[in-house]
Write an enzyme that holds these catalytic residues in place. Structure first.
Site, PDB file in Angstrom:
ATOM      1  N   CYS A   2       0.907  -1.343  -0.036  1.00 28.69           N
ATOM      2  CA  CYS A   2      -0.091   0.124  -0.102  1.00 28.69           C
ATOM      3  C   CYS A   2       0.891   1.196  -0.183  1.00 28.69           C
ATOM      4  O   CYS A   2       2.093   1.126  -0.140  1.00 28.69           O
ATOM      5  CB  CYS A   2      -0.808   0.043   1.127  1.00 28.69           C
ATOM      6  SG  CYS A   2      -2.066  -1.469   1.600  1.00 28.69           S
ATOM      7  N   ARG A  49      -4.828   2.184  -0.588  1.00 33.82           N
ATOM      8  CA  ARG A  49      -4.686   0.631  -0.450  1.00 33.82           C
ATOM      9  C   ARG A  49      -4.774  -0.329  -1.535  1.00 33.82           C
ATOM     10  O   ARG A  49      -5.527  -0.064  -2.638  1.00 33.82           O
ATOM     11  CB  ARG A  49      -6.212   0.441   0.079  1.00 33.82           C
ATOM     12  CG  ARG A  49      -6.354  -0.904   0.726  1.00 33.82           C
ATOM     13  CD  ARG A  49      -7.499  -1.305   1.551  1.00 33.82           C
ATOM     14  NE  ARG A  49      -7.269  -2.591   1.992  1.00 33.82           N
ATOM     15  CZ  ARG A  49      -8.257  -3.447   2.203  1.00 33.82           C
ATOM     16  NH1 ARG A  49      -9.471  -3.190   2.012  1.00 33.82           N
ATOM     17  NH2 ARG A  49      -8.051  -4.682   2.706  1.00 33.82           N
ATOM     18  N   LEU A  50      -3.893  -1.179  -1.732  1.00 39.06           N
ATOM     19  CA  LEU A  50      -4.127  -2.451  -2.261  1.00 39.06           C
ATOM     20  C   LEU A  50      -4.652  -3.605  -1.413  1.00 39.06           C
ATOM     21  O   LEU A  50      -3.985  -3.783  -0.477  1.00 39.06           O
ATOM     22  CB  LEU A  50      -2.640  -3.035  -3.013  1.00 39.06           C
ATOM     23  CG  LEU A  50      -2.818  -4.272  -3.838  1.00 39.06           C
ATOM     24  CD1 LEU A  50      -3.173  -4.046  -5.250  1.00 39.06           C
ATOM     25  CD2 LEU A  50      -1.420  -4.761  -3.886  1.00 39.06           C
ATOM     26  N   ALA A  51      -6.082  -3.968  -1.882  1.00 44.20           N
ATOM     27  CA  ALA A  51      -6.593  -4.950  -0.911  1.00 44.20           C
ATOM     28  C   ALA A  51      -5.909  -6.313  -1.206  1.00 44.20           C
ATOM     29  O   ALA A  51      -6.528  -6.990  -2.025  1.00 44.20           O
ATOM     30  CB  ALA A  51      -8.232  -4.792  -1.147  1.00 44.20           C
ATOM     31  N   ASN A  75       2.388  -0.447   5.848  1.00 43.86           N
ATOM     32  CA  ASN A  75       2.405  -0.993   4.605  1.00 43.86           C
ATOM     33  C   ASN A  75       3.016  -2.283   4.852  1.00 43.86           C
ATOM     34  O   ASN A  75       4.339  -2.045   5.257  1.00 43.86           O
ATOM     35  CB  ASN A  75       3.240   0.167   3.628  1.00 43.86           C
ATOM     36  CG  ASN A  75       3.696  -0.431   2.366  1.00 43.86           C
ATOM     37  OD1 ASN A  75       4.589  -0.257   1.994  1.00 43.86           O
ATOM     38  ND2 ASN A  75       2.836  -1.666   1.819  1.00 43.86           N
ATOM     39  N   GLY A  76       2.571  -3.442   4.219  1.00 43.25           N
ATOM     40  CA  GLY A  76       3.481  -4.662   4.519  1.00 43.25           C
ATOM     41  C   GLY A  76       2.574  -5.872   5.125  1.00 43.25           C
ATOM     42  O   GLY A  76       1.504  -5.624   4.590  1.00 43.25           O
ATOM     43  N   LEU A 256       8.119 -14.271 -10.553  1.00 43.74           N
ATOM     44  CA  LEU A 256       8.763 -13.736 -11.523  1.00 43.74           C
ATOM     45  C   LEU A 256       9.800 -14.853 -11.727  1.00 43.74           C
ATOM     46  O   LEU A 256      10.359 -15.265 -10.739  1.00 43.74           O
ATOM     47  CB  LEU A 256       9.605 -12.673 -10.997  1.00 43.74           C
ATOM     48  CG  LEU A 256       8.786 -11.345 -10.815  1.00 43.74           C
ATOM     49  CD1 LEU A 256       9.727 -10.129 -10.599  1.00 43.74           C
ATOM     50  CD2 LEU A 256       8.087 -10.958 -12.245  1.00 43.74           C
ATOM     51  N   ILE A 288      10.953 -12.112 -18.992  1.00 48.87           N
ATOM     52  CA  ILE A 288      11.197 -11.203 -19.712  1.00 48.87           C
ATOM     53  C   ILE A 288      12.528 -11.202 -20.429  1.00 48.87           C
ATOM     54  O   ILE A 288      13.557 -11.562 -19.794  1.00 48.87           O
ATOM     55  CB  ILE A 288      11.055  -9.740 -19.035  1.00 48.87           C
ATOM     56  CG1 ILE A 288      10.783  -8.560 -20.216  1.00 48.87           C
ATOM     57  CG2 ILE A 288      11.929  -9.482 -18.023  1.00 48.87           C
ATOM     58  CD1 ILE A 288      10.263  -7.425 -19.817  1.00 48.87           C
ATOM     59  N   THR A 337      23.421   0.494 -12.080  1.00 51.53           N
ATOM     60  CA  THR A 337      23.173  -0.909 -12.008  1.00 51.53           C
ATOM     61  C   THR A 337      21.656  -1.273 -11.968  1.00 51.53           C
ATOM     62  O   THR A 337      20.973  -1.942 -12.348  1.00 51.53           O
ATOM     63  CB  THR A 337      24.134  -1.834 -11.378  1.00 51.53           C
ATOM     64  OG1 THR A 337      23.902  -3.356 -11.682  1.00 51.53           O
ATOM     65  CG2 THR A 337      24.057  -1.530  -9.795  1.00 51.53           C
ATOM     66  N   ARG A 340      19.615   0.117 -14.837  1.00 50.56           N
ATOM     67  CA  ARG A 340      19.598  -1.259 -15.930  1.00 50.56           C
ATOM     68  C   ARG A 340      18.739  -2.384 -15.570  1.00 50.56           C
ATOM     69  O   ARG A 340      18.156  -2.907 -16.478  1.00 50.56           O
ATOM     70  CB  ARG A 340      21.146  -1.813 -16.010  1.00 50.56           C
ATOM     71  CG  ARG A 340      22.183  -0.864 -16.688  1.00 50.56           C
ATOM     72  CD  ARG A 340      23.492  -1.317 -16.581  1.00 50.56           C
ATOM     73  NE  ARG A 340      24.501  -0.314 -17.051  1.00 50.56           N
ATOM     74  CZ  ARG A 340      25.836  -0.878 -17.035  1.00 50.56           C
ATOM     75  NH1 ARG A 340      26.095  -1.854 -16.536  1.00 50.56           N
ATOM     76  NH2 ARG A 340      26.772  -0.022 -17.546  1.00 50.56           N
ATOM     77  N   SER A 363       9.725 -13.327  -5.824  1.00 48.74           N
ATOM     78  CA  SER A 363      10.928 -13.218  -6.618  1.00 48.74           C
ATOM     79  C   SER A 363      11.953 -13.389  -5.596  1.00 48.74           C
ATOM     80  O   SER A 363      11.788 -13.834  -4.642  1.00 48.74           O
ATOM     81  CB  SER A 363      10.987 -11.828  -7.034  1.00 48.74           C
ATOM     82  OG  SER A 363      11.630 -10.928  -6.090  1.00 48.74           O
TER      83      SER A 363
END
Length: 561
Positions: A2, A49-51, A75-76, A256, A288, A337, A340, A363
């Site tokens: 969040c 908010r990211l629910a 947040n966390g 990822l 990717i 770096t 990049r 990840s």
């Protein structure tokens, strides 16, 4: 994941100041709220908010009937919140993991609280009864936090610096904004006029120390001693647990997958854990690269081996170069770096957000720093010097790899989870004898590879695949990403500009045209903020002029992987 924001003791119109908080709206695309503090008209919380857990009662600042004097914006994720709730028989009002912070604080104060949290977090806790404000951040700074404070006691706090740089204050026309240090908490007095005074800044945890919350977790008992089979078994147990506890979410999980050792171990373990938890959806993995990318080929092998729903994202050099401005704005850094490596991660996060419903993304970040995975560790003068360097890298993660991983995913409203930086896993790894952790037989991360050798989690050729820097692995060996960038920059920065670089940028003066180009973009977005980056990331013990692994003499090409 969040966005949190708060002001204490603002002299200006709060409704105007609140516009700054909209700069971090990407961190929480599901809802936002601003709330003044009762009795303190110049204090305010903002939240995007990211629910991810408890869609009904997850808005912040969190307020509970039991503690009307406490306000929490965080947040966390706190992975052990249920275990602590049961252990201390707390009565919860919501299903939000952060609620545990309020109960723990009421029970034992701020130090007991923060040492008990197993997770990644940044928080602002206000106690109006005791007239205190507390700021805290997790051990490695996986979750970001910035603050600005003036001499007259105005305090502004935000998940990202961009939510603070445009704030105005009567006594400070140029507000000094700085990152809040990981592994610390700060205690501030709240004055009747809403302004604050710092009382103390406390380092509450060192990465080498076993955390206090170990007393209350449910990991099966580890075997004592440093015999190789014992250590390998303990590492598997702790890594498995690190992934398992991070399944805590109501949203779809993805991963990822670069095809390197770290992301492959995470993806394989994650898929195994999701099956055990009887999750009904397929695990989506994401890779990717450009054409002929060794990462794409390796990731495909891993995805086929573990049976994930695999997505490959192709991009060309033009798309990568076009993204640079957005990437540097998102990152808030000019480190070479980091930029990049961020382009690929930024573009793949954009793809995930647009084309899938995966929101919580796993990840392999943190492994290279923890397990001595960088190629220059081969040149370490001694196991003790390698140990020192590993701890330095972990301490600085919040300036480099963790910063990259958070900002590139958060820019697209995704939440990143990093099992290698699990408290228990990392503190155990760092407790092992230094000579066990160094590269062996010319292979970095030898111990980690050995630990999973007989598990059949990932193909053997991937388990022993040499280190490939992410910013290099996404392109072909014939034409590295850093070479593509340097060829482009050659036409953007001339020799005359380089000749005056020290006058124009006296702090962290760029030594290359690529560095100059990134610094120009950074200064356009964040003029006068160069001190956010204390130094450039560079390998040690070798005469390196560029941070890319492909410029090192002992680099092992993985062209045929």
């Amino acid at each position: 994941m969040c966005g949190i924001w708060a002001l204490f003791g603002s002299d200006d119109c709060l409704s105007v100041q609140c516009l700054s908080a909209m700069k971090i709206a990407h961190r929480g695309p599901d809802a936002f709220r601003f709330e003044n503090v009762n009795g303190y008209t110049n204090c305010c919380f903002g939240f995007h908010r990211l629910a991810v857990v408890d869609p009904l009662f997850g808005m912040q600042p969190i307020r509970l009937k039991k503690y009307p004097y406490l306000w929490l914006c965080y947040n966390g994720e706190i992975y052990n919140h249920k275990a602590l709730q049961q252990r201390f028989e707390f009565e919860y009002q919501t299903k939000v993991d952060g609620e545990i912070i309020l109960h723990l604080y009421d029970r034992g104060g701020i130090e007991q609280t923060i040492c008990m949290l197993d997770g990644v977090f940044a928080f602002i806790l206000l106690d109006t009864a005791n007239k205190k404000v507390f700021l805290g951040r997790d051990t490695y700074g996986v979750r970001p936090l910035f603050k600005a404070m003036t001499e007259d006691g105005f305090l502004a706090v935000c998940s990202e610096a961009k939510g603070l740089v445009t704030l105005k204050h009567s006594t400070a026309p140029f507000l000094k904004v700085e990152p809040f240090l990981p592994g610390h908490y700060e205690v501030l007095d709240l004055k009747p006029n809403g302004k604050v005074a710092s009382v103390e800044m406390v380092k509450y945890h060192h990465c080498r120390d076993e955390p206090l919350h170990v007393l209350y977790d449910s990991v099966e008992k580890l075997f004592p001693g440093f015999e190789i089979e014992t250590v390998k078994s303990n590492l598997r147990i702790l890594f498995d647990n690190a992934v398992k506890k991070r399944l805590m979410t109501d949203r779809r999980i993805g991963c990822l997958l670069s095809g390197g050792l770290d992301s492959s171990l995470v993806a394989a373990t994650l898929l195994k854990q999701l099956k055990e938890a009887q999750v009904q959806y397929a695990l989506q993995t994401f890779a990717i690269g450009m054409e002929d990318s060794p990462d794409l080929l390796a990731a495909r092998k891993v995805a086929n081996h573990i049976g994930s729903e695999h997505h490959e994202v192709l991009f060309n050099s033009e798309e990568g170069i076009q993204a640079l401005d957005e990437v540097i704005f998102s990152l808030e850094t000019y480190d070479i770096t980091t930029i990049r490596a961020s382009v690929g991660m930024y573009l793949i996060s954009k793809y995930i957000r647009k084309n899938t419903d995966s929101v919580v993304i796993f990840s392999g970040e943190g492994s290279d720093e923890l397990t001595q995975g960088y190629i220059y560790f081969h040149k370490a003068p001694s196991p003790e010097k390698a140990e020192e360097e590993s701890e330095r890298l972990l301490k600085e993660l919040y300036l480099f790899d963790v910063l990259r991983a958070d900002r590139t995913t958060a820019a697209h409203g995704l939440e990143l989870r990093v099992p290698f930086l699990d408290h228990r896993f990392s503190s155990y790894y760092l407790s092992l004898p230094p000579e066990m952790r160094i590269p062996k037989n010319g292979i970095e991360k030898h111990l980690l590879r050995e630990a999973f050798e007989d598990s059949n989690l990932i193909p053997n050729e991937i388990l022993w695949r040499p280190k490939e820097a992410f910013s290099d692995g996404i392109t072909s060996v014939k034409n590295s990403w850093f070479k593509i960038l340097q060829e482009y920059v050659e036409h953007q920065v001339d020799d005359a500009m380089m000749a005056t670089a020290a006058q124009k940028f006296p702090f962290n003066t760029p030594q290359t045209k690529e560095g100059y180009y990134y610094r120009q973009i950074f200064e356009r977005h964040y003029p006068g903020r160069a001190d956010w980056l204390t130094h450039y990331w560079m390998p040690k013990w070798i005469n390196a002029t560029d941070p890319s692994a492909r410029t090192l003499s002992h680099y092992k090409s993985d062209a045929k992987a």
